[in-house]
Design a protein around this motif. Structure first.
Motif, PDB file in Angstrom:
ATOM      1  N   ASP A  86      -1.762  -2.843  -4.712  1.00 55.42           N
ATOM      2  CA  ASP A  86      -0.822  -1.765  -5.032  1.00 55.42           C
ATOM      3  C   ASP A  86      -1.304  -0.426  -4.473  1.00 55.42           C
ATOM      4  OD1 ASP A  86       1.052  -0.067  -6.103  1.00 55.42           O
ATOM      5  OD2 ASP A  86       1.050  -1.057  -8.072  1.00 55.42           O
ATOM      6  N   PRO A  87      -0.519   0.188  -3.573  1.00 56.40           N
ATOM      7  CA  PRO A  87      -0.926   1.497  -3.023  1.00 56.40           C
ATOM      8  C   PRO A  87      -0.929   2.617  -4.053  1.00 56.40           C
ATOM      9  CG  PRO A  87       1.229   0.818  -2.156  1.00 56.40           C
ATOM     10  CD  PRO A  87       0.698  -0.348  -2.937  1.00 56.40           C
ATOM     11  N   PRO A  92      -1.780 -18.941  -1.767  1.00 55.05           N
ATOM     12  CA  PRO A  92      -0.772 -18.003  -2.297  1.00 55.05           C
ATOM     13  C   PRO A  92      -1.236 -17.286  -3.566  1.00 55.05           C
ATOM     14  CG  PRO A  92      -0.062 -20.306  -2.533  1.00 55.05           C
ATOM     15  CD  PRO A  92      -1.304 -20.318  -1.704  1.00 55.05           C
ATOM     16  N   GLN A  93      -2.175 -17.865  -4.315  1.00 54.66           N
ATOM     17  CA  GLN A  93      -2.638 -17.200  -5.542  1.00 54.66           C
ATOM     18  C   GLN A  93      -3.462 -15.949  -5.252  1.00 54.66           C
ATOM     19  OE1 GLN A  93      -4.574 -20.721  -7.327  1.00 54.66           O
ATOM     20  NE2 GLN A  93      -3.190 -20.384  -9.057  1.00 54.66           N
ATOM     21  N   LEU A  94      -3.939 -15.839  -4.011  1.00 56.77           N
ATOM     22  CA  LEU A  94      -4.740 -14.665  -3.636  1.00 56.77           C
ATOM     23  C   LEU A  94      -3.932 -13.668  -2.820  1.00 56.77           C
ATOM     24  CD1 LEU A  94      -7.989 -16.570  -2.520  1.00 56.77           C
ATOM     25  CD2 LEU A  94      -7.355 -15.795  -4.814  1.00 56.77           C
ATOM     26  N   SER A  95      -2.647 -13.963  -2.639  1.00 56.45           N
ATOM     27  CA  SER A  95      -1.822 -13.155  -1.732  1.00 56.45           C
ATOM     28  C   SER A  95      -1.196 -11.974  -2.471  1.00 56.45           C
ATOM     29  CB  SER A  95      -0.741 -14.041  -1.119  1.00 56.45           C
ATOM     30  OG  SER A  95       0.180 -14.396  -2.139  1.00 56.45           O
ATOM     31  N   ASN A  96      -0.458 -11.174  -1.722  1.00 55.19           N
ATOM     32  CA  ASN A  96       0.185  -9.976  -2.273  1.00 55.19           C
ATOM     33  C   ASN A  96       1.254 -10.368  -3.291  1.00 55.19           C
ATOM     34  OD1 ASN A  96       1.555  -7.639  -2.777  1.00 55.19           O
ATOM     35  ND2 ASN A  96       1.567  -6.964  -0.625  1.00 55.19           N
ATOM     36  N   PRO A  97       1.074  -9.990  -4.565  1.00 55.21           N
ATOM     37  CA  PRO A  97       2.049 -10.395  -5.588  1.00 55.21           C
ATOM     38  C   PRO A  97       3.368  -9.630  -5.487  1.00 55.21           C
ATOM     39  CG  PRO A  97       0.433  -8.936  -6.542  1.00 55.21           C
ATOM     40  CD  PRO A  97       0.009  -9.154  -5.124  1.00 55.21           C
ATOM     41  N   PHE A  98       3.376  -8.579  -4.697  1.00 57.16           N
ATOM     42  CA  PHE A  98       4.611  -7.804  -4.558  1.00 57.16           C
ATOM     43  C   PHE A  98       5.517  -8.387  -3.474  1.00 57.16           C
ATOM     44  CE2 PHE A  98       1.326  -4.901  -6.104  1.00 57.16           C
ATOM     45  CZ  PHE A  98       1.897  -4.507  -7.299  1.00 57.16           C
ATOM     46  N   ALA A 144      -5.895  -3.723  -0.132  1.00 58.80           N
ATOM     47  CA  ALA A 144      -5.511  -4.707   0.878  1.00 58.80           C
ATOM     48  C   ALA A 144      -5.225  -4.072   2.238  1.00 58.80           C
ATOM     49  CB  ALA A 144      -4.294  -5.487   0.407  1.00 58.80           C
ATOM     50  N   SER A 145      -5.151  -2.733   2.295  1.00 59.77           N
ATOM     51  CA  SER A 145      -4.938  -2.100   3.609  1.00 59.77           C
ATOM     52  C   SER A 145      -6.115  -2.386   4.532  1.00 59.77           C
ATOM     53  CB  SER A 145      -4.785  -0.580   3.452  1.00 59.77           C
ATOM     54  OG  SER A 145      -3.689  -0.276   2.627  1.00 59.77           O
ATOM     55  N   CYS A 146      -7.311  -2.470   3.964  1.00 65.62           N
ATOM     56  CA  CYS A 146      -8.502  -2.745   4.769  1.00 65.62           C
ATOM     57  C   CYS A 146      -9.072  -4.143   4.492  1.00 65.62           C
ATOM     58  CB  CYS A 146      -9.583  -1.707   4.505  1.00 65.62           C
ATOM     59  SG  CYS A 146      -9.119  -0.047   5.004  1.00 65.62           S
ATOM     60  N   HIS A 147      -8.499  -4.861   3.554  1.00 68.48           N
ATOM     61  CA  HIS A 147      -8.994  -6.206   3.212  1.00 68.48           C
ATOM     62  C   HIS A 147      -7.814  -7.173   3.221  1.00 68.48           C
ATOM     63  CE1 HIS A 147     -13.005  -4.689   2.152  1.00 68.48           C
ATOM     64  NE2 HIS A 147     -12.399  -3.709   1.511  1.00 68.48           N
ATOM     65  N   LEU A 148      -7.536  -7.739   4.420  1.00 65.39           N
ATOM     66  CA  LEU A 148      -6.373  -8.608   4.604  1.00 65.39           C
ATOM     67  C   LEU A 148      -6.780 -10.075   4.423  1.00 65.39           C
ATOM     68  CD1 LEU A 148      -5.868  -5.925   6.318  1.00 65.39           C
ATOM     69  CD2 LEU A 148      -4.292  -7.303   7.665  1.00 65.39           C
ATOM     70  N   GLN A 149      -6.024 -10.764   3.602  1.00 61.71           N
ATOM     71  CA  GLN A 149      -6.377 -12.163   3.298  1.00 61.71           C
ATOM     72  C   GLN A 149      -6.503 -13.004   4.564  1.00 61.71           C
ATOM     73  OE1 GLN A 149      -3.520 -14.337   0.945  1.00 61.71           O
ATOM     74  NE2 GLN A 149      -4.937 -16.041   0.592  1.00 61.71           N
ATOM     75  N   ALA A 150      -5.568 -12.867   5.501  1.00 57.07           N
ATOM     76  CA  ALA A 150      -5.580 -13.714   6.700  1.00 57.07           C
ATOM     77  C   ALA A 150      -6.843 -13.498   7.526  1.00 57.07           C
ATOM     78  CB  ALA A 150      -4.342 -13.441   7.547  1.00 57.07           C
TER      79      ALA A 150
END
Lengths: 244, 373
Positions: free
Chosen positions: B67-68, B363-369, B79-85
């Protein structure tokens, strides 16, 4: 009438049994607590890290110590023929703290007193060939080598300076055959009221100077060569001694 | 009829009001995360007694992470600097700073943080994930958020009030840190080909197996043992730095004494730690380029070249790096592993077995939004 006699008898027996139970239970079990404190030294003085203050034992130059640590395992204490062995007894001794010491405490040792203490410098063959973490054994630690060899038992890392040239010195000693058993009589004055405090010195100088005297210039590295490793193991077999 | 309706409405209102009061008054739900498990070869781990792993804390932490609202200008999230992929890195040498330019260090991968070092950041300045979590939020060049202002923003949200209540109780900075720490602790990568190999469920190719052996070996020319020396800093199963004390920090020969950054010395004040940085996990290393604390190497080939013959000597350089050499004619001008191109390619092949597609796409670690959660 008869029934009440039976009841009375049963009650009395029950009271006696429980009284006896509690009385016996309350008898103090004689146990001893023992603390072994290992002090790292170099030739009688507290170990100094990261400074070129020590002479190369068998050749030119001075050396500094960056790291010194070792596994102590299978700790046991004895009084006469009675022996108590610590469970999962694997301790990594390192001395990079302010007082250059490492303490191991055994509580509730079921002996009335303690006369001797014994341990291995190194790790027994069974644990050395396992990747199961126990005690301070950790296959993801700096002391792990690989599955084929097992753990490093004794690690010394530093550097030798001859003139302006600084070169690394790395002694990693392992292999199951290089575990060394040591045992000592405990000084008689170290026991006060079931609490035993024993101070021991770990003299790093003995690693370099024993049956074999090491020249760090000609032997900058010991790892997998079994003859070199055995020579150092025969040296470190004598590096721990109780302080009197 | 009207009286019946009125009664029903009144009853419904009372019920709703009672439910709302009860929902707010009750303590946190705190459902322990049930199916939590990790490979035993990862070894022991510990979770702070005052922040157990719970589903509610994880859900809250996951929302906060993505969340920003956590940043001062509400545009930057963790997540802007820590991307799951990218195994929670950002693919850049250094991330852009809010005030222009770039940040001091490269974005670190977030994986298997329950194990390995108990210090966080490249220079080890945080001693717990709870402490770590609030630092980028308040850093003027990262998220630039006043922590009290953030609490006001979070308390204004019904959703966050409810999520905090269920996880911990109140909306506080401490509970924000705890939730983020819980989410990070659950970023567990344990389904790479190497993990399946360790479980006996996969076979490595001949090249990967050659690379694994080199990874695990410190070279010793005296007994003709060749090695890549990786295990001297990267533990054999976790592939992270070591946990004990400061063993997980090292100077790996990037810079000479004159330009050597402080690293861990900035935290400990010990000059023997100058130029020491946190040894990172190599899990998913194939997707976390560029490499090193400053992202100076673009490819794994460049990294291997560095260790092979690009080591720069400084006073605190690891003696294990200085001393490791696969060539017997060790001259003073040759510092490096001196492996063959085939050996370096084998190590890189092994490193690719550390990529965990399940982790990168879970998917459990992905962006919930994004979409439904």
């Amino acid at each position: 009438m008869r029934l009440s006699h039976v009841t009375l008898g049963i009650s009395t027996a029950a009271i006696l049994i429980s009284a006896g139970w509690f009385t016996l239970r309350a008898l103090p079990e004689k146990s001893t607590s023992i603390t072994l404190t290992f002090h790292a030294e170099m030739g009688g003085a507290p170990l100094v890290y990261d400074q070129f203050v020590y002479d190369n034992p068998g050749g030119p130059g001075t050396f500094r110590v960056r790291d010194f640590r070792f596994y102590l395992s299978n700790l046991s204490v004895a009084k006469g023929a009675e022996t108590y062995s610590e469970a999962d007894s694997y301790h990594l001794l390192r001395f990079d703290n302010a007082d250059r010491s490492h303490s191991i405490t055994l509580t509730d040792v079921p002996l009335q007193s303690v006369e001797t203490v014994g341990f291995l410098i190194g790790v027994d063959p069974e644990a050395n060939s396992s990747i199961q973490p126990r005690g301070d054994l950790d296959p993801n630690s700096q002391m792990a080598w690989n599955w084929e060899v097992g753990y490093k038992f004794v690690v010394f890392e530093g550097a030798l300076r001859i003139g302006e040239t600084v070169s690394p010195v790395v002694y990693h000693v392992g292999f199951s055959e290089n575990a060394r058993q040591q045992s000592f009589a405990i000084p008689s004055d170290s026991q006060v009221d079931g609490d035993v405090q024993v101070d021991l010195t770990v003299d790093l100088a003995k690693l370099f100077n024993g049956a074999t005297r090491i020249d760090m210039e000609t032997l900058p590295s010991v790892k997998f060569d079994r003859t070199d490793a055995k020579d150092l193991a025969d040296n470190y077999a004598d590096m721990i001694a109780p302080k009197f | 009829m009207f009286r019946v309706l009125l009664s029903l409405t009144a009853a419904a209102l009372v019920f709703v009001a009672a439910w709302v009061v009860w929902d707010r008054a009750r303590g946190p739900t705190a459902t322990p995360i049930a199916d939590f498990s990790a490979p035993f070869v990862f070894g022991r781990f510990s979770v702070p007694a005052d922040n157990p792993l719970t589903q509610e804390a994880f859900a809250l932490g996951r929302h906060l992470f993505y969340d920003p609202i956590l940043s001062g200008n509400n545009t930057v999230s963790c997540a802007s600097c820590h991307l799951q992929a990218l195994a929670f890195t950002d693919g850049r040498a250094k991330s852009p700073a809010l005030s222009g330019g770039v940040l001091e260090f490269s974005s670190m991968s977030l994986a298997n943080l329950l194990w390995g070092q108990e210090r966080f950041f490249w220079d080890g300045r945080a001693t717990s994930l709870e402490e770590q979590a609030l630092i980028p939020i308040q850093h003027p060049d990262e998220m630039d958020q006043d922590i009290d202002a953030l609490m006001v923003e979070l308390r204004a949200s019904i959703k966050y009030r409810r999520m905090f209540r269920r996880a911990y109780g109140d909306v506080t900075a401490e509970n924000t840190a705890k939730a983020l720490a819980t989410f990070m602790r659950m970023l567990i990568s344990s389904d790479s080909k190497y993990d399946r190999y360790l479980r006996g469920k996969a076979r490595l190719t001949a090249q990967e197996e050659h690379g694994r052996k080199l990874f695990m070996a410190h070279p010793d020319t005296k007994v003709s043992l060749r090695g890549g020396n990786c295990i001297d800093c990267h533990s054999q199963f976790l592939t992270s730095g070591f946990r004990d004390a400061l063993d997980g920090f090292s100077n790996n020969g990037l810079d000479p004494d004159g330009t050597l950054p402080d690293g861990l010395m900035a935290v400990t004040g010990n000059s023997a730690h100058k130029g020491f940085f946190k040894v990172p996990t190599l899990r998913n290393i194939a997707v976390t380029a560029p490499y090193m604390h400053d992202g100076r190497f673009k490819t794994l080939e460049e990294v291997m070249d560095h260790y092979n013959d690009g080591i720069v000597v400084s006073d605190t350089l690891s003696p294990l790096i200085l001393e490791a050499d696969n060539a017997p004619d060790n001259g003073p001008d040759t510092i490096g592993l001196r492996m063959t191109p085939e050996e370096m390619a084998a190590i890189i092949a092994f490193l690719h077995t550390l990529t965990d597609e399940v982790f990168l796409t879970n998917p459990q670690l992905s962006n919930p939004f994004d979409g439904d959660t």
